[in-house]
Design a protein around this motif. Structure first.
Motif, PDB file in Angstrom:
ATOM      1  N   ASN A  47       0.958  -1.080  -0.084  1.00 36.99           N
ATOM      2  CA  ASN A  47       0.349  -0.085  -0.123  1.00 36.99           C
ATOM      3  C   ASN A  47       0.910   1.205  -0.033  1.00 36.99           C
ATOM      4  O   ASN A  47       1.535   1.385   0.833  1.00 36.99           O
ATOM      5  CB  ASN A  47      -0.926  -0.054   1.060  1.00 36.99           C
ATOM      6  N   GLY A  48       0.733   2.219  -1.094  1.00 38.61           N
ATOM      7  CA  GLY A  48       1.484   3.477  -1.106  1.00 38.61           C
ATOM      8  C   GLY A  48       2.808   3.357  -1.654  1.00 38.61           C
ATOM      9  O   GLY A  48       3.609   4.371  -1.574  1.00 38.61           O
ATOM     10  N   ASP A  49       3.188   1.928  -1.813  1.00 39.83           N
ATOM     11  CA  ASP A  49       4.807   1.845  -2.343  1.00 39.83           C
ATOM     12  C   ASP A  49       5.030   1.694  -3.831  1.00 39.83           C
ATOM     13  O   ASP A  49       4.138   2.021  -4.520  1.00 39.83           O
ATOM     14  CB  ASP A  49       5.155   0.401  -1.410  1.00 39.83           C
ATOM     15  N   SER A  50       6.139   1.374  -4.147  1.00 37.62           N
ATOM     16  CA  SER A  50       6.430   1.292  -5.403  1.00 37.62           C
ATOM     17  C   SER A  50       7.371  -0.093  -5.754  1.00 37.62           C
ATOM     18  O   SER A  50       7.764  -0.650  -4.670  1.00 37.62           O
ATOM     19  CB  SER A  50       7.264   2.556  -5.974  1.00 37.62           C
ATOM     20  N   ALA A  51       7.728  -0.283  -6.921  1.00 34.44           N
ATOM     21  CA  ALA A  51       8.653  -1.257  -7.279  1.00 34.44           C
ATOM     22  C   ALA A  51      10.139  -1.105  -6.480  1.00 34.44           C
ATOM     23  O   ALA A  51      10.514  -2.196  -6.299  1.00 34.44           O
ATOM     24  CB  ALA A  51       8.784  -1.391  -8.727  1.00 34.44           C
ATOM     25  N   ALA A  52      10.370   0.156  -6.308  1.00 40.05           N
ATOM     26  CA  ALA A  52      11.652   0.494  -6.024  1.00 40.05           C
ATOM     27  C   ALA A  52      12.114  -0.519  -4.624  1.00 40.05           C
ATOM     28  O   ALA A  52      13.291  -0.571  -4.239  1.00 40.05           O
ATOM     29  CB  ALA A  52      11.811   1.802  -5.737  1.00 40.05           C
ATOM     30  N   ALA A  73       9.343  -6.504 -11.281  1.00 35.78           N
ATOM     31  CA  ALA A  73       8.469  -5.783 -10.294  1.00 35.78           C
ATOM     32  C   ALA A  73       7.589  -4.888 -10.836  1.00 35.78           C
ATOM     33  O   ALA A  73       7.654  -3.831 -11.713  1.00 35.78           O
ATOM     34  CB  ALA A  73       9.510  -4.981  -9.203  1.00 35.78           C
ATOM     35  N   ILE A  74       6.158  -4.932 -10.445  1.00 34.26           N
ATOM     36  CA  ILE A  74       4.961  -3.958 -10.713  1.00 34.26           C
ATOM     37  C   ILE A  74       4.948  -2.535 -10.170  1.00 34.26           C
ATOM     38  O   ILE A  74       5.345  -2.583  -9.050  1.00 34.26           O
ATOM     39  CB  ILE A  74       3.696  -4.766 -10.683  1.00 34.26           C
ATOM     40  N   ASP A  75       4.562  -1.580 -10.723  1.00 37.69           N
ATOM     41  CA  ASP A  75       4.259  -0.347 -10.229  1.00 37.69           C
ATOM     42  C   ASP A  75       2.885  -0.250 -10.391  1.00 37.69           C
ATOM     43  O   ASP A  75       2.349   0.211 -11.453  1.00 37.69           O
ATOM     44  CB  ASP A  75       5.157   0.833 -10.771  1.00 37.69           C
ATOM     45  N   SER A 359      20.285  -1.532 -11.516  1.00 41.72           N
ATOM     46  CA  SER A 359      18.968  -1.655 -11.164  1.00 41.72           C
ATOM     47  C   SER A 359      18.363  -0.325 -11.934  1.00 41.72           C
ATOM     48  O   SER A 359      18.721   0.366 -12.318  1.00 41.72           O
ATOM     49  CB  SER A 359      18.721  -1.364  -9.863  1.00 41.72           C
ATOM     50  N   ASP A 360      17.177  -0.863 -12.553  1.00 45.38           N
ATOM     51  CA  ASP A 360      16.174   0.047 -13.202  1.00 45.38           C
ATOM     52  C   ASP A 360      15.031   0.374 -12.519  1.00 45.38           C
ATOM     53  O   ASP A 360      13.897   0.999 -12.920  1.00 45.38           O
ATOM     54  CB  ASP A 360      15.905  -0.376 -14.531  1.00 45.38           C
ATOM     55  N   ILE A 361      14.915   0.227 -10.980  1.00 45.90           N
ATOM     56  CA  ILE A 361      14.038   0.378 -10.124  1.00 45.90           C
ATOM     57  C   ILE A 361      14.489   1.376  -9.215  1.00 45.90           C
ATOM     58  O   ILE A 361      13.844   1.492  -7.882  1.00 45.90           O
ATOM     59  CB  ILE A 361      13.177  -0.800  -9.820  1.00 45.90           C
ATOM     60  N   VAL A 362      15.435   2.332  -9.519  1.00 45.63           N
ATOM     61  CA  VAL A 362      15.893   3.404  -8.681  1.00 45.63           C
ATOM     62  C   VAL A 362      15.012   4.575  -8.659  1.00 45.63           C
ATOM     63  O   VAL A 362      15.181   5.397  -9.439  1.00 45.63           O
ATOM     64  CB  VAL A 362      17.391   3.713  -8.760  1.00 45.63           C
ATOM     65  N   HIS A 363      13.447   4.133  -8.123  1.00 47.27           N
ATOM     66  CA  HIS A 363      12.530   5.684  -8.496  1.00 47.27           C
ATOM     67  C   HIS A 363      12.576   6.513  -7.378  1.00 47.27           C
ATOM     68  O   HIS A 363      13.307   6.197  -6.420  1.00 47.27           O
ATOM     69  CB  HIS A 363      11.282   4.597  -8.005  1.00 47.27           C
ATOM     70  N   LEU A 364      12.417   7.801  -7.794  1.00 50.89           N
ATOM     71  CA  LEU A 364      12.602   8.801  -7.060  1.00 50.89           C
ATOM     72  C   LEU A 364      11.203   9.491  -6.796  1.00 50.89           C
ATOM     73  O   LEU A 364      10.579   9.776  -7.667  1.00 50.89           O
ATOM     74  CB  LEU A 364      13.502   9.957  -7.897  1.00 50.89           C
ATOM     75  N   ARG A 365      10.986  10.097  -5.606  1.00 49.26           N
ATOM     76  CA  ARG A 365       9.772  10.894  -5.038  1.00 49.26           C
ATOM     77  C   ARG A 365      10.235  11.985  -4.494  1.00 49.26           C
ATOM     78  O   ARG A 365      11.080  11.980  -3.793  1.00 49.26           O
ATOM     79  CB  ARG A 365       8.738   9.891  -4.276  1.00 49.26           C
ATOM     80  N   PRO A 366       9.233  12.997  -4.777  1.00 48.83           N
ATOM     81  CA  PRO A 366       9.678  14.283  -3.969  1.00 48.83           C
ATOM     82  C   PRO A 366       9.216  14.040  -2.482  1.00 48.83           C
ATOM     83  O   PRO A 366       8.516  13.324  -2.345  1.00 48.83           O
ATOM     84  CB  PRO A 366       8.926  15.455  -4.435  1.00 48.83           C
ATOM     85  N   GLN A 367       9.808  14.944  -1.537  1.00 53.65           N
ATOM     86  CA  GLN A 367       9.537  14.744  -0.274  1.00 53.65           C
ATOM     87  C   GLN A 367       8.855  16.223   0.370  1.00 53.65           C
ATOM     88  O   GLN A 367       9.637  17.346   0.154  1.00 53.65           O
ATOM     89  CB  GLN A 367      10.637  14.540   0.745  1.00 53.65           C
ATOM     90  N   PRO A 368       7.389  16.192   0.681  1.00 46.64           N
ATOM     91  CA  PRO A 368       7.156  17.456   1.087  1.00 46.64           C
ATOM     92  C   PRO A 368       7.330  17.885   2.403  1.00 46.64           C
ATOM     93  O   PRO A 368       7.685  17.133   3.099  1.00 46.64           O
ATOM     94  CB  PRO A 368       5.435  17.197   1.020  1.00 46.64           C
ATOM     95  N   PHE A 369       7.081  19.108   2.789  1.00 47.16           N
ATOM     96  CA  PHE A 369       7.434  19.633   3.979  1.00 47.16           C
ATOM     97  C   PHE A 369       6.464  19.086   4.907  1.00 47.16           C
ATOM     98  O   PHE A 369       5.208  18.979   4.478  1.00 47.16           O
ATOM     99  CB  PHE A 369       7.744  21.179   4.151  1.00 47.16           C
TER     100      PHE A 369
END
Length: 455
Positions: A47-52, A73-75, A359-369
């Motif tokens: 839940n809320g995660d990703s393939a990374a 790995a599914i996204d 690896s091709d699953i080094v996914h990046l997400r922004p971090q909000p304040f």
């Protein structure tokens, strides 16, 4: 970390999320105990995660002779569950949504690999998608194994007053349907569940982790077990570690391949090729949709201070429609700072330990304040996506301190945060044997820093 080896062995059908498979090099495929070729493996996130999150599992399977082009790995595009599974909710997915997406992904894997069946390895909510696919989506014909790790098979609660309508409530229609038979087996599929002894925050008799302390949940520590299947208990591990810890990998590998793994270590590649996807936040909710126009820079940094070795990035790219920020050829002993700039979000500086393999699953997400950050000169967060912080179980600190909000007892928090003044300085994050140096950046200029642990 105090953990025990599996007390029982179990058959593993892993559910995983698919990312494009890049074949960097060739190795001989590890045969099963009877000499057959193991099935392709699909990893399904929670839940809320990703393939990374599956990067270490993939690396360990590779290190034991499973070819990279057999690991997927599914996204899920919308990884968060609906509050009520029966009611549409923006930017969230239903159980039916995830079943259809998993079925399509498995069909793609089967077409790519020319294999009739796959093994599924799932974490947490991913196991709901796997069970639904196997029982209601025709998946039993195409799966040889299913391994469910920390999946709340009996529910997080069994209640008419808490989590009403949720797919995680054992009294609601979704789990009632999955659990309606005399056991949880699916004919033709080898099934295994991996669970914690008492350290899974979602398998607790007290409802404090769902916002109702002191109220009974209606489930026990064994809520993740599958009736009739093989069940493995890993002592001391937390909810996420039942999927991503090296002992969880050992159980997964032996169940699918039919013999113990040759090593739990990750074999190092000198020049790993890295890639991944930039994804974003909409209305405060993370999705796994690719973000175009995201700017990604990578700097090599000093392994002790986090200082950039050069102000010229070793890699820079603005993402296109596919969201991909690479490829980038790294050095497996180098420390890197990833800078992600995305419209409407803080510039996020992500510091990571060296990448041991491609690896091709080094996914990046922004971090909000977050709340309380407004008056800070700088904000640094430490994050552990593949597990929680356990006081007394783990050695961890941020700038030599235990951040507020991390409590004793069942490990339940995967992040910690501290505020600093605006003067640039080094802040070191430690988790057991992993140490990550970072540098602060001023919040007034819309910067936030994350030390992301691999283990």
């Amino acid at each position: 970390m105090i953990v025990g080896r599996p007390t029982r062995r179990a058959v593993v059908t892993g559910a995983a999320a698919l990312a494009p498979a890049l074949a960097f090099g060739r190795q001989r495929q590890a045969p099963t105990r009877n000499g057959a070729e193991p099935p392709p493996i699909v990893f399904v996130h929670g839940n809320g995660d990703s393939a990374a999150l599956w990067i270490n599992n993939v690396w360990r399977f590779e290190s034991n002779g499973i070819q990279r082009n057999q690991l997927f790995a599914i996204d899920f595009p919308y990884p968060l569950a609906r509050t009520d599974d029966s009611k549409p909710q923006a930017l969230r997915s239903s159980t039916d949504d995830q079943m259809r997406e998993l079925a399509a992904f498995v069909a793609q894997v089967r077409s790519t690999t020319h294999r009739r069946k796959v093994a599924l390895i799932a974490s947490s909510r991913g196991g709901n998608a796997v069970r639904n696919y196997l029982k209601n989506g025709g998946g039993a014909e195409f799966a040889s194994h299913a391994v469910l790790c920390g999946t709340p098979n009996k529910g997080i609660v069994v209640s008419d007053t808490m989590l009403v309508g949720s797919e995680f409530n054992g009294a609601m229609p979704f789990l009632q349907g999955l659990n309606s038979g005399p056991d949880d087996l699916v004919p033709g599929v080898e099934m295994m569940a991996i669970r914690s002894d008492k350290n899974d925050k979602y398998s607790q008799p007290d409802a404090r982790f769902v916002g109702h302390p002191g109220k009974p949940t209606g489930v026990g520590y064994d809520a993740s077990e599958l009736r009739g299947a093989k069940n493995v208990v890993l002592e001391g591990l937390d909810h996420r570690e039942t999927a991503f810890h090296k002992l969880a990998f050992a159980a997964q590998y032996e169940f699918i391949v039919g013999k113990p793994a040759g090593t739990l270590f990750i074999a190092q590649e000198p020049l790993p090729t890295l890639n991944g996807k930039a994804s974003g936040i909409a209305e405060g909710v993370y999705t796994n949709l690719p973000m175009s126009g995201a700017e990604v820079e990578i700097f090599e940094v000093d392994p002790k201070t986090g200082d950039r070795k050069s102000n010229i990035p070793v890699h820079r790219k603005t993402t296109g429609a596919d969201g991909l920020w690479g490829p980038f050829v790294a050095h497996s002993e180098a420390y890197y700072e990833f800078v992600l700039r995305m419209e409407g979000e803080p510039a996020t500086h992500i510091y990571r330990s060296p990448f041991l393999r491609s690896s091709d699953i080094v996914h990046l997400r922004p971090q909000p304040f977050g709340k309380g950050d407004e008056g800070a000169g700088a904000v640094v967060m430490m994050s552990r996506p593949r597990g929680y912080f356990g006081i007394g179980r783990d050695k961890f600190s941020l700038d030599g301190k235990v951040p507020p909000g991390i409590t004793e007892g069942v490990p339940a928090v995967s992040t910690g945060k501290l505020s600093f003044d605006a003067k640039p300085r080094t802040v070191v994050a430690v988790f057991n044997n992993e140490t990550i140096p970072t540098r602060t950046f001023p919040m007034k200029d819309n910067h936030i820093v994350v030390a992301e642990f691999t283990n």
